[in-house]
Motif scaffolding. Structure first.
Motif, mmCIF file in Angstrom:
data_model
loop_
_atom_site.group_PDB
_atom_site.id
_atom_site.type_symbol
_atom_site.label_atom_id
_atom_site.label_comp_id
_atom_site.label_asym_id
_atom_site.label_seq_id
_atom_site.Cartn_x
_atom_site.Cartn_y
_atom_site.Cartn_z
ATOM 1 N N GLU A 93 -5.055 3.112 2.401
ATOM 2 C CA GLU A 93 -4.989 3.805 1.062
ATOM 3 C C GLU A 93 -4.825 2.810 -0.076
ATOM 4 O O GLU A 93 -3.634 1.924 0.313
ATOM 5 N N TYR A 94 -5.362 2.536 -0.943
ATOM 6 C CA TYR A 94 -5.286 1.802 -2.216
ATOM 7 C C TYR A 94 -3.669 1.887 -2.617
ATOM 8 O O TYR A 94 -2.900 0.938 -2.887
ATOM 9 N N SER A 95 -3.115 3.096 -2.900
ATOM 10 C CA SER A 95 -1.781 3.343 -3.329
ATOM 11 C C SER A 95 -0.753 2.822 -2.448
ATOM 12 O O SER A 95 0.481 2.171 -2.890
ATOM 13 N N LYS A 96 -1.093 2.549 -1.060
ATOM 14 C CA LYS A 96 -0.112 1.680 0.046
ATOM 15 C C LYS A 96 -0.322 0.302 -0.366
ATOM 16 O O LYS A 96 0.672 -0.417 -0.247
ATOM 17 N N LYS A 97 -1.618 -0.053 -0.274
ATOM 18 C CA LYS A 97 -1.840 -1.321 -0.387
ATOM 19 C C LYS A 97 -1.349 -2.172 -1.458
ATOM 20 O O LYS A 97 -0.536 -3.359 -1.327
ATOM 21 N N VAL A 98 -1.209 -1.334 -2.770
ATOM 22 C CA VAL A 98 -0.805 -2.106 -3.814
ATOM 23 C C VAL A 98 0.957 -2.168 -3.888
ATOM 24 O O VAL A 98 1.356 -2.999 -4.667
ATOM 25 N N LEU A 99 1.457 -1.444 -2.966
ATOM 26 C CA LEU A 99 2.962 -1.660 -2.881
ATOM 27 C C LEU A 99 3.350 -2.791 -1.958
ATOM 28 O O LEU A 99 4.539 -3.114 -1.819
ATOM 29 N N THR A 100 2.344 -3.394 -1.130
ATOM 30 C CA THR A 100 2.563 -4.310 -0.182
ATOM 31 C C THR A 100 1.966 -5.580 -0.274
ATOM 32 O O THR A 100 2.115 -6.430 0.647
ATOM 33 N N ASP A 101 0.933 -5.826 -1.076
ATOM 34 C CA ASP A 101 -0.073 -7.085 -1.171
ATOM 35 C C ASP A 101 0.655 -8.055 -1.877
ATOM 36 O O ASP A 101 1.976 -8.161 -2.172
ATOM 37 N N HIS A 102 0.110 -9.209 -1.814
ATOM 38 C CA HIS A 102 0.479 -10.379 -2.323
ATOM 39 C C HIS A 102 0.886 -10.257 -3.893
ATOM 40 O O HIS A 102 1.654 -10.790 -4.205
ATOM 41 N N ARG A 103 0.141 -9.469 -4.549
ATOM 42 C CA ARG A 103 0.474 -9.275 -6.174
ATOM 43 C C ARG A 103 1.678 -8.647 -6.161
ATOM 44 O O ARG A 103 2.539 -9.076 -6.901
ATOM 45 N N SER A 104 1.974 -7.397 -5.240
ATOM 46 C CA SER A 104 3.158 -6.621 -5.414
ATOM 47 C C SER A 104 4.465 -7.796 -5.076
ATOM 48 O O SER A 104 5.427 -7.705 -5.628
ATOM 49 N N VAL A 105 4.348 -8.594 -4.113
ATOM 50 C CA VAL A 105 5.277 -9.795 -3.623
ATOM 51 C C VAL A 105 5.567 -10.663 -4.804
ATOM 52 O O VAL A 105 6.756 -10.641 -5.124
ATOM 53 N N ALA A 106 4.605 -10.962 -5.536
ATOM 54 C CA ALA A 106 4.843 -11.729 -6.834
ATOM 55 C C ALA A 106 5.528 -11.206 -7.852
ATOM 56 O O ALA A 106 6.490 -11.552 -8.394
#
Length: 115
Positions: free
Chosen positions: A90-103
């Motif tokens: 789910e996109y809402s989960k991905k955006v909380l854990t992806d590389h952009r979120s880490v940065a």
């Protein structure tokens, strides 16, 4: 990023770019499907100070691409310790854990109040 988008355009689209990348790895003597997504965020203040924060997510590429969520190479990438591609999550989960979120979390920790 901009270079991966340009590469996809040069290949005739995202699916063709993923197919080409996978094929190149697959035909090597010792194929290594490990991959990573990398993001870099920079913040420049009026006084000229620049702060830069990197985010990385390790994983592997897979074939065929799976999932309709996300964008770009998401259906082609499975993060370490996961079984689903970013295209299946789910996109809402991905955006909380992806590389952009880490940065962004690194940036927020330093520059935002009450983070």
């Amino acid at each position: 990023g901009i270079f991966s988008a340009r590469y996809a355009k040069k290949c005739g689209g995202g699916n063709e770019a993923m197919r080409k990348i996978y094929s190149r790895v697959e035909t090597k003597k010792n194929p290594d499907f490990s991959a990573k997504f990398v993001s870099c965020l920079s913040l420049k203040f009026h006084d000229g100070k620049i702060f830069t924060y990197n985010g990385e997510i390790q994983g592997k590429i897979t074939w065929p691409p799976k999932g309709d969520n996300g964008f770009g190479y998401d259906p082609f990438f499975i993060p370490v310790d996961e079984t689903l591609t970013y295209g299946e999550v789910e996109y809402s989960k991905k955006v909380l854990t992806d590389h952009r979120s880490v940065a962004f979390k690194k940036l927020a920790k330093v520059h935002l109040k009450n983070n």
